[in-house]
Design a protein around this motif. Structure first.
Motif, short mmCIF file in Angstrom:
data_model
loop_
_atom_site.label_atom_id
_atom_site.label_comp_id
_atom_site.label_asym_id
_atom_site.label_seq_id
_atom_site.Cartn_x
_atom_site.Cartn_y
_atom_site.Cartn_z
N SER A 94 0.83 -1.21 0.00
CA SER A 94 0.00 0.00 0.00
C SER A 94 0.87 1.26 0.00
CB SER A 94 -0.95 0.00 1.20
OG SER A 94 -0.25 0.12 2.42
N ILE A 95 1.99 1.24 0.75
CA ILE A 95 2.92 2.38 0.76
C ILE A 95 3.51 2.59 -0.63
CG2 ILE A 95 5.18 3.15 1.60
CD1 ILE A 95 4.48 1.83 4.30
N PHE A 96 3.85 1.49 -1.31
CA PHE A 96 4.42 1.57 -2.65
C PHE A 96 3.45 2.25 -3.62
CE2 PHE A 96 4.97 -0.45 -6.87
CZ PHE A 96 6.25 0.04 -7.16
N ILE A 97 2.18 1.87 -3.56
CA ILE A 97 1.15 2.44 -4.45
C ILE A 97 0.96 3.93 -4.16
CG2 ILE A 97 -1.32 2.43 -5.01
CD1 ILE A 97 -1.23 -0.63 -4.61
N VAL A 98 0.81 4.25 -2.86
CA VAL A 98 0.60 5.65 -2.46
C VAL A 98 1.82 6.51 -2.81
CG1 VAL A 98 0.29 7.18 -0.45
CG2 VAL A 98 -1.10 5.12 -0.67
N SER A 99 3.02 5.93 -2.67
CA SER A 99 4.25 6.67 -2.98
C SER A 99 4.33 7.01 -4.46
CB SER A 99 5.48 5.85 -2.58
OG SER A 99 5.49 5.60 -1.19
N ILE A 100 3.96 6.07 -5.33
CA ILE A 100 3.96 6.32 -6.78
C ILE A 100 2.99 7.45 -7.12
CG2 ILE A 100 3.28 5.37 -9.02
CD1 ILE A 100 4.35 2.67 -8.07
N ILE A 101 1.78 7.37 -6.58
CA ILE A 101 0.76 8.39 -6.85
C ILE A 101 1.22 9.75 -6.31
CG2 ILE A 101 -1.60 9.12 -6.32
CD1 ILE A 101 -2.32 6.09 -6.28
N SER A 102 1.78 9.76 -5.10
CA SER A 102 2.24 11.01 -4.49
C SER A 102 3.36 11.63 -5.31
CB SER A 102 2.73 10.75 -3.05
OG SER A 102 1.68 10.24 -2.25
N ILE A 106 3.33 15.28 -6.96
CA ILE A 106 4.35 16.27 -6.60
C ILE A 106 4.99 16.85 -7.87
CG2 ILE A 106 6.66 16.51 -5.58
CD1 ILE A 106 5.66 14.58 -3.35
N MET A 107 5.12 16.01 -8.90
CA MET A 107 5.71 16.47 -10.17
C MET A 107 4.83 17.51 -10.86
SD MET A 107 7.08 12.81 -11.60
CE MET A 107 7.26 13.40 -13.29
N GLN A 108 3.52 17.52 -10.58
CA GLN A 108 2.60 18.37 -11.35
C GLN A 108 2.81 19.89 -11.16
OE1 GLN A 108 -1.40 16.92 -10.71
NE2 GLN A 108 -0.96 14.94 -11.67
N PRO A 109 3.00 20.53 -10.04
CA PRO A 109 2.90 20.03 -8.67
C PRO A 109 1.48 20.23 -8.12
CG PRO A 109 3.83 22.23 -8.66
CD PRO A 109 3.47 21.93 -10.09
N ASP A 110 1.09 19.32 -7.19
CA ASP A 110 -0.22 19.41 -6.55
C ASP A 110 -0.10 18.86 -5.12
OD1 ASP A 110 -2.85 19.51 -5.83
OD2 ASP A 110 -3.62 18.58 -7.66
N ILE A 111 0.37 19.71 -4.23
CA ILE A 111 0.59 19.29 -2.84
C ILE A 111 -0.73 19.01 -2.12
CG2 ILE A 111 1.52 20.02 -0.58
CD1 ILE A 111 3.67 19.26 -2.54
N GLY A 112 -1.78 19.78 -2.44
CA GLY A 112 -3.08 19.59 -1.80
C GLY A 112 -3.62 18.18 -2.00
N LEU A 116 -4.07 14.86 0.53
CA LEU A 116 -5.36 14.17 0.59
C LEU A 116 -5.19 12.66 0.41
CD1 LEU A 116 -8.16 15.40 1.04
CD2 LEU A 116 -8.54 15.32 -1.41
N VAL A 117 -4.34 12.27 -0.55
CA VAL A 117 -4.07 10.85 -0.80
C VAL A 117 -3.38 10.20 0.40
CG1 VAL A 117 -2.62 9.28 -2.18
CG2 VAL A 117 -4.03 11.00 -3.32
N VAL A 118 -2.36 10.89 0.94
CA VAL A 118 -1.63 10.36 2.10
C VAL A 118 -2.54 10.27 3.32
CG1 VAL A 118 0.28 10.79 3.71
CG2 VAL A 118 0.61 11.16 1.26
#
Length: 314
Positions: A94-102, A106-112, A116-118
């Motif tokens: 689950s950490i691996f999946i969330v890390s990829i999405i995060s 972050i690259m977009q960037p979209d911290i908000g 929310l995902v984390v």
């Protein structure tokens, strides 16, 4: 048009068999994740951020909004999987999946949306019965990483400026929208100026999305905000009441994940509008304008309805 699409989505997701819902959601998760991977490659840039995909045969959409509901189901499926007996391996996946999405966000960037995902992941693993020390250690690591990005990576200087502006209103350079939002809430008073009489929507960029609650308050008064908050709380209470009688751990996790996602998004939106939080772009569920946002909340609503409705035995 999107509201009509949203109603159709709610009907579909609330009507199908629960097992089919989980099965199709996993497939749709990977399709949505693939579209998120496409954002850095073919994404449309708007105001310095590349968050949307604009294909000639589809309307412009924001992949993370479509991904969020299916992420909840995917994480719940992993955490409740009987094929993997080791609980910490489930957490690792689950950490691996969330890390990829995060990372993609972050690259977009979209911290908000990253937060929310984390946050959604944190709620799910906390509910699943994780060791509190493991959760604390991981949260500390994530917080340290975010602080590092904000301070040392030039791409995120704007976040540092927004936080500085939040704590220093006199010299801050990112207070215009939040100051106007507070002004509109104040000028609206208890009962508001009346329908169409508000001026915030003409003065603040993105007033129809990120600052919709201030526009509503200016025209309908603080009483409207109290009513909206009451409806959110009633909605959350009704879902939690259903969770209390649910036997399936997976269904419990999905419902808690969905409702916490809606609650957190609403909290951030209202918090930014009344200056409880630094300025960040976050739509208000059910009310903000935006096709992707409406589709996202419709999927969440359909999932919640599917898992909380009374099942008839024939």
């Amino acid at each position: 048009m999107y509201i009509c699409i949203g109603i159709f989505i709610i009907f579909i997701f609330s009507s199908i068999n629960t097992n089919q819902l989980f099965k199709y959601s996993v497939i749709l998760f990977f399709i949505s994740l693939f579209s998120l991977f496409l954002v850095p490659i073919i994404g449309a840039e708007v105001k310095g951020s590349k968050r949307w995909i604009d294909l000639f045969f589809l309307p412009r959409f924001q992949p993370i909004e479509i991904l969020k509901p299916f992420l909840i189901i995917m994480l719940s499926t992993i955490l409740c999987s009987k094929k993997v007996s080791n609980l910490y391996l489930k957490y690792l996946i689950s950490i691996f999946i969330v890390s990829i999405i995060s990372l993609l966000l972050i690259m977009q960037p979209d911290i908000g949306q990253t937060l929310l995902v984390v946050f959604s992941w944190t709620v799910l693993i906390f509910t699943s019965g994780i060791n509190i020390f493991f959760l604390f250690a991981f949260s500390l690591f994530v917080l340290s990483l975010i602080i590092y990005l904000i301070i040392y990576v030039p791409k995120f200087d704007y976040i540092q400026s927004r936080i500085s502006s939040f704590f220093d209103r006199e010299t801050g350079t990112h207070n215009f929208q939040s100051d106007k939002a507070i002004e509109s809430i104040t000028s609206g008073g208890f009962f508001g100026k009346g329908i169409g009489e508000g001026t915030l929507k003409n003065r603040v960029p993105e007033a129809h999305t990120d600052y919709i609650i201030s526009v509503i308050s200016e025209e309908f008064g603080v009483v409207a905000i109290i009513l909206i908050l009451s409806l959110f709380l009633i909605f959350i209470y009704m879902v939690f009441k259903k969770i209390n009688f649910e036997k399936s751990e997976k269904v419990k996790l999905v419902l808690i994940g969905c409702i916490s996602l809606i609650l957190m998004q609403a909290t951030i939106h209202i918090g930014v509008n009344i200056r409880l939080f630094p300025t960040t772009g976050m739509t208000l569920p059910f009310l903000s304008y935006g096709g992707s946002s409406i589709v996202s909340i419709s999927i969440l609503s359909g999932i919640i309805l599917n898992l909380t409705k009374r099942k008839m035995n024939y």
